[in-house]
Motif scaffolding. Structure first.
Motif, PDB file in Angstrom:
ATOM      1  N   ARG A   1      52.843  87.257  60.490  1.00 13.88           N
ATOM      2  CA  ARG A   1      54.078  86.517  60.192  1.00 13.88           C
ATOM      3  C   ARG A   1      54.360  85.541  61.321  1.00 13.88           C
ATOM      4  O   ARG A   1      53.884  85.718  62.459  1.00 13.88           O
TER       5      ARG A   1
ATOM      6  N   THR B   1      57.581  83.213  57.552  1.00 18.74           N
ATOM      7  CA  THR B   1      56.485  83.307  56.593  1.00 18.74           C
ATOM      8  C   THR B   1      55.620  84.515  56.932  1.00 18.74           C
ATOM      9  O   THR B   1      55.272  84.733  58.101  1.00 18.74           O
TER      10      THR B   1
ATOM     11  N   SER C   1      57.949  83.704  52.088  1.00 16.68           N
ATOM     12  CA  SER C   1      58.423  82.648  52.989  1.00 16.68           C
ATOM     13  C   SER C   1      59.805  82.188  52.557  1.00 16.68           C
ATOM     14  O   SER C   1      60.142  82.231  51.366  1.00 16.68           O
TER      15      SER C   1
ATOM     16  N   GLY D   1      52.192  79.111  59.882  1.00 16.78           N
ATOM     17  CA  GLY D   1      52.415  79.833  58.642  1.00 16.78           C
ATOM     18  C   GLY D   1      51.720  79.255  57.433  1.00 16.78           C
ATOM     19  O   GLY D   1      52.031  79.612  56.302  1.00 16.78           O
TER      20      GLY D   1
ATOM     21  N   PRO E   1      53.840  76.480  53.011  1.00 20.75           N
ATOM     22  CA  PRO E   1      55.207  76.826  52.604  1.00 20.75           C
ATOM     23  C   PRO E   1      56.240  75.828  53.116  1.00 20.75           C
ATOM     24  O   PRO E   1      56.016  75.117  54.106  1.00 20.75           O
TER      25      PRO E   1
END
Length: 662
Positions: A334, A342, A388, A479, A579
């Protein structure tokens, strides 16, 4: 602690309030006079929580409330109705809770009620014990990695210690020792987070009973209990309220056990477990209780929170962002622990994990026993979940009875998923050599990079002639995700890439698609193969998550993006997921290997998981991966023996190296 109802010293006002509230929660209900169609596990804590509240407060209203539910439970001729009456979860739960109630307040009950309760515990305990003996080598009696085993034996042990039935406690103890020796030392659990929170508390309960009753400390035996909070923590979605739903998960909310967090915190000094226990028992409690699909749920654990909370343990918010659990082949990474961070979770292993797969094969060969019950395990090696901006973007199916690879973020070969799937026990009876694994793992929290390659070719029907199906997943410090799927077969096949989402994806520019979930977004870019056909469809997944309630049905709707290549004996899929509306990636021209660059983040991912040869305009490497961050930062490599960047040799070794260079 449990038998004597004696918690660690120190103030516990919040836990006292929780216990009193839980003790009074059922006062407006009328106890059943006949066995309901559904599970009766909740009747146990309905009696034990007010019994403990009476022990701690002396309030006769709590004694009267406990008696109401004791009398309701003991007058039922059988514990459990729809599935294995007297021999499964209902009986295990009630044995545990009513035996504790007998221990805590038995002397305060009227003679007739006390005698009836003792008789009922003896009757149900004998039924459970005899079933465990008769069914050894089959079902829960010897299903060492299964929640039914842990719950039923913990219930039998509780009754045995309270009633002085050594035959029961010795059998339960022998089983517990075997379980602890066989559980993976990395703390992972193949049944998934929901069954972790449902079953693992009973392992802790049994250890607590054993230590108090016999002075035997097995908390360090095998290593599973000391490591398992870390597994649970890294399956927590950003914001802490939801869980990653690998394995059978009724929903994304049913993940917390504050009582277990407190016990692990007290036993092993885990500050993060103490912190998460406070959060689960406080801010998250009522949402967990109301939205969780698992019953009895978190509220009845008030007795455990009271008795297992140690106020001397320091609480600290989690900080570790990356982890790998080798037994389950589970990589979790993460960007942070912020609510909008995320997270990716990526797994690949044999059914049950490596330890269970190998040990159960020995049991089968040497004893003729089937010890690995795989009902909650999925055909999901190579699949991943992406969360996310507070939402699930690439999702898992959760719970299903007819489990299929097509319900996961996986690949199909000529439209087919795993061999022998589309059933509840997808790994039952399959050849021992049919197993997946993760290799070439990097999980570096300092840099933010994560990398792993899942080998899943063995999971497909041998008739398809799949020689290679390797999925490499890279998680970048910002991410972003890069996926590379390498496929090879003995004959031309159609290869299909699947992505599951909660809402239909929207077409994006070029070969891309936009994933939305509320206000959260992710851009999926497809760089290869060329000429693929793309379609979206609705996938309905249905399950009955409990045999004790046959009429219960859960239905989840997935929206499945399917990308199918032209038929070929060899193919590759190269994809990127970005994301949050950030700038996407672009393909890197490679003379050898595959590459994606993210100019907006200054990140470049170069891959060659099979050939281990990467050549671009600026990089010449013998490696499975070269990972480049912003500016002139040190590169990270995977299985690298030589790295040359812009004409400068940065690494030249004989043994493959994984990690930071320079």
């Amino acid at each position: 602690m449990l038998l004597s109802a004696t918690p660690p010293p120190g103030p516990r006002p919040a836990r006292e309030l929780r216990l009193r509230e839980e003790a009074a929660r059922h006062r407006g209900l009328t106890p059943p006079r006949t066995h309901p169609l559904a599970s009766i596990t909740w009747l146990g804590p309905a009696a034990s929580n007010p019994a403990l509240a009476y022990r701690t407060t002396g309030d006769p209203a709590h004694l009267a409330e406990s008696r109401r539910w004791i009398e309701a439970a003991v007058r039922l001729p059988h514990w459990g109705r729809a599935h294995l009456p007297d021999h499964d979860l209902d009986a295990g739960w009630l044995l545990h809770h009513l035996a504790l109630a007998y221990r805590w307040i038995g002397d305060e009950l009227p003679d007739g009620v006390r005698a009836l309760l003792r008789y009922k515990l003896l009757l149900q305990g004998r039924r459970m014990y005899e079933f465990a003996v008769a069914s050894e080598g089959r079902w829960w009696s010897s299903s060492y990695w299964q929640n039914h085993n842990w719950i039923c034996y913990a219930g039998l042990a509780t009754a045995g210690y309270v009633l002085g039935k050594q035959e029961w406690t010795e059998r339960a103890k022998d089983n517990l020792g075997t379980v602890l020796d066989l559980m993976p030392p990395d703390g992972s659990h193949a049944e998934g987070v929901v069954y972790w929170r449902y079953g693992v508390p009973f392992l802790a309960i049994h250890l607590d009973l054993l230590q108090e009753a016999e002075g035997i400390d097995w908390w360090g035996r095998g290593g599973f209990l000391s490591s398992t909070f870390r597994y649970r923590l890294h399956q927590t979605a950003p914001g802490f309220a939801f869980n990653v739903d690998h394995g059978d998960c009724h929903d994304r909310r049913s993940g917390h056990s504050a009582g277990l967090y407190y016990r692990l915190a007290a036993q092993y000094g885990i500050a993060e477990a103490q912190w998460l226990g406070d959060l689960a028992s406080g801010e998250l409690l009522w949402q967990e209780a109301s939205e969780s699909g698992v019953r009895p749920g978190i509220l009845p654990e008030a007795y455990l929170e009271y008795l297992w909370y140690d106020p001397s343990v320091r609480a600290a918010r989690p900080t570790e962002t990356h982890a790998f659990f080798p037994d389950l082949g589970l990589l979790a990474a993460r960007t942070s622990w912020d609510d909008d961070a995320t997270l990716v979770s990526f797994k690949a292993s044999p059914g049950g994990g490596h330890t269970a797969w190998e040990a159960s094969a020995r049991h089968r060969a040497e004893l003729g026993w089937e010890t690995l019950n795989q009902g909650h395990h999925h055909p999901d090696s190579g699949s991943f979940v992406l969360v996310s901006q507070g939402a699930f973007l690439a999702v898992d199916e959760g719970y299903s009875n007819r489990k299929r690879a097509a319900h996961h973020n996986l690949l199909l070969v000529d439209g087919q998923g795993y061999a022998d799937e589309d059933r509840y026990h997808v790994y039952e009876g399959i050849p021992h050599e049919r197993r997946a694994r993760q290799r070439d793992v990097l999980a570096d929290a300092d840099s933010g990079w994560a990398h792993a390659t899942a080998e899943i070719a063995a999971m497909y029907d041998p008739g398809l002639g799949v020689r290679r199906l390797d999925r490499t997943l890279v998680f970048t410090p910002s991410g972003r995700l890069v996926l590379l799927d390498l496929a090879e077969a003995e004959a031309a096949r159609a290869w299909t890439f699947l992505l599951q989402t909660d809402r239909p994806v929207e077409p994006g520019p070029g070969e891309s698609a936009l994933i939305r979930s509320g206000t959260a977004t992710a851009l999926l870019q497809r760089f290869a193969p060329a000429g693929a056909s793309v379609g979206c469809e609705v996938t309905e997944v249905e399950a009955n998550p409990t045999s004790s309630t046959p009429e219960l049905r859960l239905t989840r709707t997935l929206h499945t993006l399917r990308v199918t290549s032209p038929r070929s004996a060899g193919e590759h899929f190269l994809s990127a997921l970005t994301p949050g509306g950030a700038e996407g990636g672009e393909r890197v021209a490679c003379a050898e290997g595959y590459g994606v660059a993210f100019p907006g983040a200054g990140e470049t991912v170069l891959l060659s998981p099979a050939g281990r040869r990467i050549r671009t305009a600026g990089v010449d490497a013998d490696a499975a991966a070269v990972l480049l961050g912003p500016g002139d930062g040190a590169p990270y490599v995977v299985r690298c023996t030589r790295l040359e960047r812009d004409g400068r040799v940065l690494l030249d070794v004989t043994e493959p190296y994984t990690g930071k260079v320079g």
